[in-house]
Structure formats: C-alpha cells, structure tokens
Design a protein around this motif. Sequence first.
Motif, PDB file in Angstrom:
ATOM      1  N   VAL A  58       0.839  -1.199   0.000  1.00  0.00           N
ATOM      2  CA  VAL A  58       0.000   0.000   0.000  1.00  0.00           C
ATOM      3  C   VAL A  58       0.873   1.248   0.000  1.00  0.00           C
ATOM      4  O   VAL A  58       0.586   2.218  -0.702  1.00  0.00           O
ATOM      5  CB  VAL A  58      -0.975   0.009   1.206  1.00  0.00           C
ATOM      6  CG1 VAL A  58      -1.687   1.339   1.327  1.00  0.00           C
ATOM      7  CG2 VAL A  58      -1.977  -1.120   1.068  1.00  0.00           C
ATOM      8  N   ARG A  59       1.963   1.223   0.761  1.00  0.00           N
ATOM      9  CA  ARG A  59       2.866   2.386   0.801  1.00  0.00           C
ATOM     10  C   ARG A  59       3.416   2.713  -0.578  1.00  0.00           C
ATOM     11  O   ARG A  59       3.607   3.867  -0.921  1.00  0.00           O
ATOM     12  CB  ARG A  59       4.023   2.134   1.765  1.00  0.00           C
ATOM     13  CG  ARG A  59       3.639   2.252   3.205  1.00  0.00           C
ATOM     14  CD  ARG A  59       4.878   2.121   4.085  1.00  0.00           C
ATOM     15  NE  ARG A  59       4.542   1.755   5.430  1.00  0.00           N
ATOM     16  CZ  ARG A  59       4.179   2.617   6.370  1.00  0.00           C
ATOM     17  NH1 ARG A  59       4.097   3.884   6.087  1.00  0.00           N
ATOM     18  NH2 ARG A  59       3.885   2.199   7.590  1.00  0.00           N
ATOM     19  N   HIS A  69      -0.167   3.180  -3.221  1.00  0.00           N
ATOM     20  CA  HIS A  69      -1.028   4.344  -3.016  1.00  0.00           C
ATOM     21  C   HIS A  69      -0.577   5.541  -3.861  1.00  0.00           C
ATOM     22  O   HIS A  69      -1.382   6.119  -4.594  1.00  0.00           O
ATOM     23  CB  HIS A  69      -1.065   4.691  -1.526  1.00  0.00           C
ATOM     24  CG  HIS A  69      -1.965   5.827  -1.179  1.00  0.00           C
ATOM     25  ND1 HIS A  69      -1.587   7.147  -1.352  1.00  0.00           N
ATOM     26  CD2 HIS A  69      -3.211   5.853  -0.668  1.00  0.00           C
ATOM     27  CE1 HIS A  69      -2.563   7.931  -0.959  1.00  0.00           C
ATOM     28  NE2 HIS A  69      -3.566   7.167  -0.541  1.00  0.00           N
ATOM     29  N   THR A  71      -1.153   4.751  -7.611  1.00  0.00           N
ATOM     30  CA  THR A  71      -2.569   4.767  -7.978  1.00  0.00           C
ATOM     31  C   THR A  71      -3.110   6.190  -8.033  1.00  0.00           C
ATOM     32  O   THR A  71      -3.787   6.564  -8.993  1.00  0.00           O
ATOM     33  CB  THR A  71      -3.396   3.917  -6.989  1.00  0.00           C
ATOM     34  OG1 THR A  71      -2.868   2.593  -6.969  1.00  0.00           O
ATOM     35  CG2 THR A  71      -4.860   3.873  -7.381  1.00  0.00           C
ATOM     36  N   LEU A 128      -2.766  12.521  -1.329  1.00  0.00           N
ATOM     37  CA  LEU A 128      -1.455  11.943  -1.610  1.00  0.00           C
ATOM     38  C   LEU A 128      -0.384  12.567  -0.716  1.00  0.00           C
ATOM     39  O   LEU A 128       0.409  11.859  -0.090  1.00  0.00           O
ATOM     40  CB  LEU A 128      -1.103  12.135  -3.086  1.00  0.00           C
ATOM     41  CG  LEU A 128       0.254  11.625  -3.544  1.00  0.00           C
ATOM     42  CD1 LEU A 128       0.382  10.132  -3.285  1.00  0.00           C
ATOM     43  CD2 LEU A 128       0.462  11.934  -5.009  1.00  0.00           C
ATOM     44  N   PHE A 141      -0.827  11.457   2.902  1.00  0.00           N
ATOM     45  CA  PHE A 141      -0.405  10.075   3.084  1.00  0.00           C
ATOM     46  C   PHE A 141       1.112   9.967   3.161  1.00  0.00           C
ATOM     47  O   PHE A 141       1.649   9.205   3.959  1.00  0.00           O
ATOM     48  CB  PHE A 141      -0.941   9.214   1.937  1.00  0.00           C
ATOM     49  CG  PHE A 141      -0.535   7.775   2.009  1.00  0.00           C
ATOM     50  CD1 PHE A 141      -1.194   6.888   2.850  1.00  0.00           C
ATOM     51  CD2 PHE A 141       0.511   7.291   1.239  1.00  0.00           C
ATOM     52  CE1 PHE A 141      -0.818   5.560   2.916  1.00  0.00           C
ATOM     53  CE2 PHE A 141       0.892   5.967   1.299  1.00  0.00           C
ATOM     54  CZ  PHE A 141       0.226   5.094   2.141  1.00  0.00           C
ATOM     55  N   SER A 181      -5.229  11.243   6.302  1.00  0.00           N
ATOM     56  CA  SER A 181      -4.727   9.991   5.739  1.00  0.00           C
ATOM     57  C   SER A 181      -5.364   8.779   6.415  1.00  0.00           C
ATOM     58  O   SER A 181      -4.884   7.661   6.259  1.00  0.00           O
ATOM     59  CB  SER A 181      -3.202   9.926   5.842  1.00  0.00           C
ATOM     60  OG  SER A 181      -2.804   9.992   7.179  1.00  0.00           O
ATOM     61  N   HIS A 195     -10.046   8.590   3.481  1.00  0.00           N
ATOM     62  CA  HIS A 195      -9.818   8.021   2.158  1.00  0.00           C
ATOM     63  C   HIS A 195     -11.091   7.366   1.618  1.00  0.00           C
ATOM     64  O   HIS A 195     -11.422   7.512   0.446  1.00  0.00           O
ATOM     65  CB  HIS A 195      -8.677   6.994   2.192  1.00  0.00           C
ATOM     66  CG  HIS A 195      -7.342   7.583   1.975  1.00  0.00           C
ATOM     67  ND1 HIS A 195      -6.656   8.242   2.971  1.00  0.00           N
ATOM     68  CD2 HIS A 195      -6.549   7.606   0.879  1.00  0.00           C
ATOM     69  CE1 HIS A 195      -5.499   8.644   2.484  1.00  0.00           C
ATOM     70  NE2 HIS A 195      -5.400   8.271   1.220  1.00  0.00           N
ATOM     71  N   ALA A 229      -9.039   1.368  -6.357  1.00  0.00           N
ATOM     72  CA  ALA A 229      -8.540   2.084  -5.180  1.00  0.00           C
ATOM     73  C   ALA A 229      -9.523   1.978  -4.016  1.00  0.00           C
ATOM     74  O   ALA A 229      -9.114   1.781  -2.863  1.00  0.00           O
ATOM     75  CB  ALA A 229      -8.287   3.552  -5.525  1.00  0.00           C
ATOM     76  N   VAL A 265      -8.946   0.342  -0.287  1.00  0.00           N
ATOM     77  CA  VAL A 265      -9.179   1.087   0.957  1.00  0.00           C
ATOM     78  C   VAL A 265     -10.140   0.337   1.866  1.00  0.00           C
ATOM     79  O   VAL A 265      -9.948   0.296   3.088  1.00  0.00           O
ATOM     80  CB  VAL A 265      -9.673   2.524   0.659  1.00  0.00           C
ATOM     81  CG1 VAL A 265     -10.222   3.195   1.907  1.00  0.00           C
ATOM     82  CG2 VAL A 265      -8.538   3.351   0.096  1.00  0.00           C
ATOM     83  N   LEU A 287      -4.255   4.525   7.295  1.00  0.00           N
ATOM     84  CA  LEU A 287      -4.470   3.550   6.228  1.00  0.00           C
ATOM     85  C   LEU A 287      -3.487   2.394   6.358  1.00  0.00           C
ATOM     86  O   LEU A 287      -3.832   1.257   6.086  1.00  0.00           O
ATOM     87  CB  LEU A 287      -4.306   4.244   4.880  1.00  0.00           C
ATOM     88  CG  LEU A 287      -4.881   3.582   3.642  1.00  0.00           C
ATOM     89  CD1 LEU A 287      -6.372   3.344   3.810  1.00  0.00           C
ATOM     90  CD2 LEU A 287      -4.625   4.428   2.430  1.00  0.00           C
TER      91      LEU A 287
END
Length: 166
Positions: free
Chosen positions: A7-8, A11, A14, A69, A72, A81, A86, A141, A145, A163
Amino acid sequence: MTADSHVRRGHPITLALVILIAIIELCISAWLTARYNQHHNFLSTSERDRVRFLLFCSVWTILLSPLFLTSFLTSPGSILSSVAAHGIFLFMTWVFWLSGAAALSESLGGRLNCSHHFVYCGQLNALEAFAWIEWVILTFAFVVVVLMGSRAMRRGDGYRGPLVAV
C-alpha cells in the motif's frame, strides 16, 4: 513483503494515475466546453451538461487527490490519511465518475459512431473512454481502501486510524 508495504508503494502510484487521467479528462472536457460555449454546436443540451459535469469531476479529482497523496506521504497518522477520510473521498469521487461516465454514455447512445459525422466525435469518444478508465481505477482504489479498513479494524485502530500501520 507485507500488505502495508504494498500500500505504501501502490497508493502514490494509484493516485498519480488517477490525477493523470483526470488531467487528460480536464483537457478534453474543457476544450469541448469552450467549443460548445463559442459555437453552440452540441448535439443536445444533455450532452453539453454531461460534458460540463465531467469537467467538474476532473477539477474535483485534480484538486483533492494531491491533498490526500501529500497527507499520506508526509503525515500517515493524520486524520486526512485515515481510512475513513480516504474511504469517503474515494466513494464520493467514484460516484461522481460513475455518474458522469454513465450519463455521457447514455447521452451518446452507449457508443458514438463517427461515420454519422457527429461534431467532435473523436473528442467525445475519448472523453467517454477516459471517464470509464478513471472509474475503473477508482473502483480498484476504493476496494483496496475497504480491505485496508478491515485490516485497521482488526488492528484495533478503527476507521479513524491510519491507512497503514504507523
């Protein structure tokens, strides 16, 4: 490799893709809106209004996506975040793009046949295609989430939690 590390990395990629497609949509819809305003040569007022709605969707996405973004990347523990923030943002954006893409598709009859010599046929086809592409990316996305939200709940962080594990 853990789900959090995916995810790191995923994200930002995306959201960058969402922003890129939204910029393309902005260019096409702004150009069409300018032509319609100048020449009044739209097929119908519903087509004109749906192009304008996609212009709004593009602006919405371009203005808010970088905010999420940046949040995050710089402060993963902030409220912006969080899973809830999200989720709300992506759901609203998803609904906007679904509405815009479906409305334009309906207005154009599902598929625009350029052999009938529609005004701006290629641009309308591109606008419709990129709207659906944006919706597909946002669907992906949003599902991620939701899955990350369930992980946050199991971690004990709840929906207000980050997240990814901080």
